[in-house]
Design a protein around this motif. Structure first.
Motif, PDB file in Angstrom:
ATOM      1  N   VAL A  72       0.834  -1.207   0.000  1.00 30.48           N
ATOM      2  CA  VAL A  72       0.000   0.000   0.000  1.00 30.48           C
ATOM      3  C   VAL A  72       0.871   1.261   0.000  1.00 30.48           C
ATOM      4  CG1 VAL A  72      -0.332   0.123   2.511  1.00 30.48           C
ATOM      5  CG2 VAL A  72      -2.079   1.053   0.998  1.00 30.48           C
ATOM      6  N   HIS A  73       1.963   1.239   0.720  1.00 26.07           N
ATOM      7  CA  HIS A  73       2.881   2.381   0.793  1.00 26.07           C
ATOM      8  C   HIS A  73       3.688   2.511  -0.506  1.00 26.07           C
ATOM      9  CE1 HIS A  73       5.612   5.268   2.612  1.00 26.07           C
ATOM     10  NE2 HIS A  73       6.636   4.504   2.285  1.00 26.07           N
ATOM     11  N   ASN A 113      -0.352 -11.058  -1.902  1.00 27.57           N
ATOM     12  CA  ASN A 113       0.344  -9.925  -2.511  1.00 27.57           C
ATOM     13  C   ASN A 113      -0.183  -9.645  -3.919  1.00 27.57           C
ATOM     14  OD1 ASN A 113       2.062  -9.296  -0.378  1.00 27.57           O
ATOM     15  ND2 ASN A 113       3.687 -10.655  -1.101  1.00 27.57           N
ATOM     16  N   ALA A 114      -0.316 -10.692  -4.724  1.00 23.71           N
ATOM     17  CA  ALA A 114      -0.785 -10.518  -6.101  1.00 23.71           C
ATOM     18  C   ALA A 114      -2.231 -10.005  -6.120  1.00 23.71           C
ATOM     19  CB  ALA A 114      -0.678 -11.841  -6.860  1.00 23.71           C
ATOM     20  N   GLN A 119      -6.115  -5.575  -7.008  1.00 21.54           N
ATOM     21  CA  GLN A 119      -7.222  -4.784  -6.466  1.00 21.54           C
ATOM     22  C   GLN A 119      -6.845  -3.305  -6.361  1.00 21.54           C
ATOM     23  OE1 GLN A 119     -10.422  -6.111  -5.758  1.00 21.54           O
ATOM     24  NE2 GLN A 119     -10.785  -3.917  -5.948  1.00 21.54           N
ATOM     25  N   PHE A 120      -5.617  -3.028  -5.906  1.00 19.13           N
ATOM     26  CA  PHE A 120      -5.156  -1.642  -5.775  1.00 19.13           C
ATOM     27  C   PHE A 120      -5.187  -0.952  -7.136  1.00 19.13           C
ATOM     28  CE2 PHE A 120      -2.217   1.832  -5.691  1.00 19.13           C
ATOM     29  CZ  PHE A 120      -2.336   2.376  -4.424  1.00 19.13           C
ATOM     30  N   THR A 122      -6.860  -1.767  -9.841  1.00 20.47           N
ATOM     31  CA  THR A 122      -8.247  -1.644 -10.295  1.00 20.47           C
ATOM     32  C   THR A 122      -8.928  -0.472  -9.601  1.00 20.47           C
ATOM     33  OG1 THR A 122      -8.372  -4.010 -10.754  1.00 20.47           O
ATOM     34  CG2 THR A 122     -10.470  -2.845 -10.454  1.00 20.47           C
ATOM     35  N   ASP A 123      -8.761  -0.379  -8.280  1.00 16.43           N
ATOM     36  CA  ASP A 123      -9.366   0.717  -7.517  1.00 16.43           C
ATOM     37  C   ASP A 123      -8.856   2.077  -7.974  1.00 16.43           C
ATOM     38  OD1 ASP A 123     -10.752  -1.201  -6.070  1.00 16.43           O
ATOM     39  OD2 ASP A 123      -9.514  -1.001  -4.263  1.00 16.43           O
ATOM     40  N   GLU A 124      -7.601   2.141  -8.399  1.00 14.29           N
ATOM     41  CA  GLU A 124      -6.999   3.396  -8.860  1.00 14.29           C
ATOM     42  C   GLU A 124      -7.288   3.691 -10.324  1.00 14.29           C
ATOM     43  OE1 GLU A 124      -5.197   5.767  -7.073  1.00 14.29           O
ATOM     44  OE2 GLU A 124      -5.882   4.629  -5.326  1.00 14.29           O
ATOM     45  N   GLY A 125      -7.959   2.764 -11.009  1.00 15.52           N
ATOM     46  CA  GLY A 125      -8.280   2.967 -12.415  1.00 15.52           C
ATOM     47  C   GLY A 125      -7.091   2.792 -13.336  1.00 15.52           C
ATOM     48  N   ILE A 126      -6.099   2.017 -12.898  1.00 11.97           N
ATOM     49  CA  ILE A 126      -4.889   1.787 -13.703  1.00 11.97           C
ATOM     50  C   ILE A 126      -5.033   0.444 -14.410  1.00 11.97           C
ATOM     51  CG2 ILE A 126      -2.392   1.451 -13.649  1.00 11.97           C
ATOM     52  CD1 ILE A 126      -2.404   3.362 -11.166  1.00 11.97           C
ATOM     53  N   LYS A 127      -4.914   0.475 -15.739  1.00 17.01           N
ATOM     54  CA  LYS A 127      -5.094  -0.715 -16.572  1.00 17.01           C
ATOM     55  C   LYS A 127      -3.921  -1.684 -16.389  1.00 17.01           C
ATOM     56  CE  LYS A 127      -5.611  -1.969 -21.414  1.00 17.01           C
ATOM     57  NZ  LYS A 127      -5.590  -1.458 -22.778  1.00 17.01           N
ATOM     58  N   ILE A 128      -4.238  -2.954 -16.142  1.00 17.32           N
ATOM     59  CA  ILE A 128      -3.215  -4.004 -16.054  1.00 17.32           C
ATOM     60  C   ILE A 128      -3.070  -4.603 -17.451  1.00 17.32           C
ATOM     61  CG2 ILE A 128      -2.550  -6.198 -15.011  1.00 17.32           C
ATOM     62  CD1 ILE A 128      -4.338  -5.388 -12.589  1.00 17.32           C
TER      63      ILE A 128
END
Length: 184
Positions: A72-73, A113-114, A119-120, A122-128
Motif C-alpha cells: 500500500v505504501h 500480494n498478487a 485490487q489496488f 483496479t481501484d486506482e483505475g490503472i489498466k493491467i
C-alpha cells in the motif's frame, strides 16, 4: 548475464521503488512471494517498479510496521513518483510479477500480494496490461521503464532457495522514539 549494449542495470530490493525515463536503463529484481508492480506512462516514456513484501494496510503501518515492507505504501510512492516526472494517471499502465508460493508449508502470502496489487490497481483505475503471478518458483525480473518491455526468468534449485532465504531475513524492528527531553 550479457545485456544489450549501452544498457545500465538498476537493481531493486525489498522495500524499494524506482522511477526512470532513461531508455538505456533496465530495472531488475528477484521475486519469490514478493510482488513487483511495473507502471509506466507510454506517452511521456516514464516508468518505474516497486518491490513489496506484504500487502499491508494503513492500519498496519499506523501500528508501528515498517512502511517500506507494505504494498500500500510502495504503490503510492511509485504512482506519485511517476506523476512528478510528468506521467498522467489516466494514461498509466501496469504489469505485475511475483507472488509465488515458494514454501509449501507457509501460508500463501504470495497470492495475497498478487491479489492486493490487482485490487489496488483496479481501484486506482490503472489498466493491467500484463501479469505473471503465482506458481511455485521465484522469478528474476527485468523491466525497461521507458518502453514497458518486461522479461522474466524462472528461478529453480539453488537460485530459488537463495531468494526464499532473502525473503525470510528478519527485518529489524523500528527504533524506539525517545521520550526524554534534554534542557540546556
Amino acid at each position: 548475464m550479457i545485456t544489450e549494449a549501452g544498457t545500465r542495470r538498476v537493481h531493486l530490493i525489498q522495500g524499494e521503488y524506482k522511477v526512470m525515463n532513461d531508455p538505456d536503463v533496465v530495472l531488475t529484481t528477484i521475486l519469490g512471494s514478493c510482488v513487483a508492480a511495473c507502471l509506466r506512462d507510454p506517452v511521456v516514456g516514464v516508468g518505474g517498479m516497486n518491490h513489496f513484501l506484504l500487502p499491508g494496510s494503513m492500519e498496519a503501518m499506523a501500528a508501528g510496521g515498517d512502511a517500506t515492507r507494505y504494498g500500500v505504501h510502495l504503490m503510492e510512492l511509485l504512482i506519485n513518483g511517476l506523476l512528478k516526472q510528468g506521467a498522467r494517471r489516466d494514461r498509466l499502465e501496469a504489469k505485475i510479477f511475483g507472488g509465488a508460493k515458494t514454501i509449501a508449508t507457509f501460508s500463501n502470502v504470495g497470492e495475497q500480494n498478487a491479489r492486493f496489487a490487482r485490487q489496488f490497481l483496479t481501484d486506482e483505475g490503472i489498466k493491467i496490461v500484463g501479469e505473471s503471478t503465482g506458481g511455485e518458483h521465484g522469478r528474476k525480473l527485468e523491466y525497461w521503464p521507458s518502453t514497458g518491455r518486461a522479461r522474466q526468468h524462472a528461478l529453480t534449485g539453488v537460485e530459488a532457495q537463495r531468494t526464499v532465504a532473502l525473503e525470510q531475513r528478519p527485518i529489524p524492528a523500528p527504533k524506539p522514539v525517545e521520550n526524554a527531553i534534554e534542557f540546556f
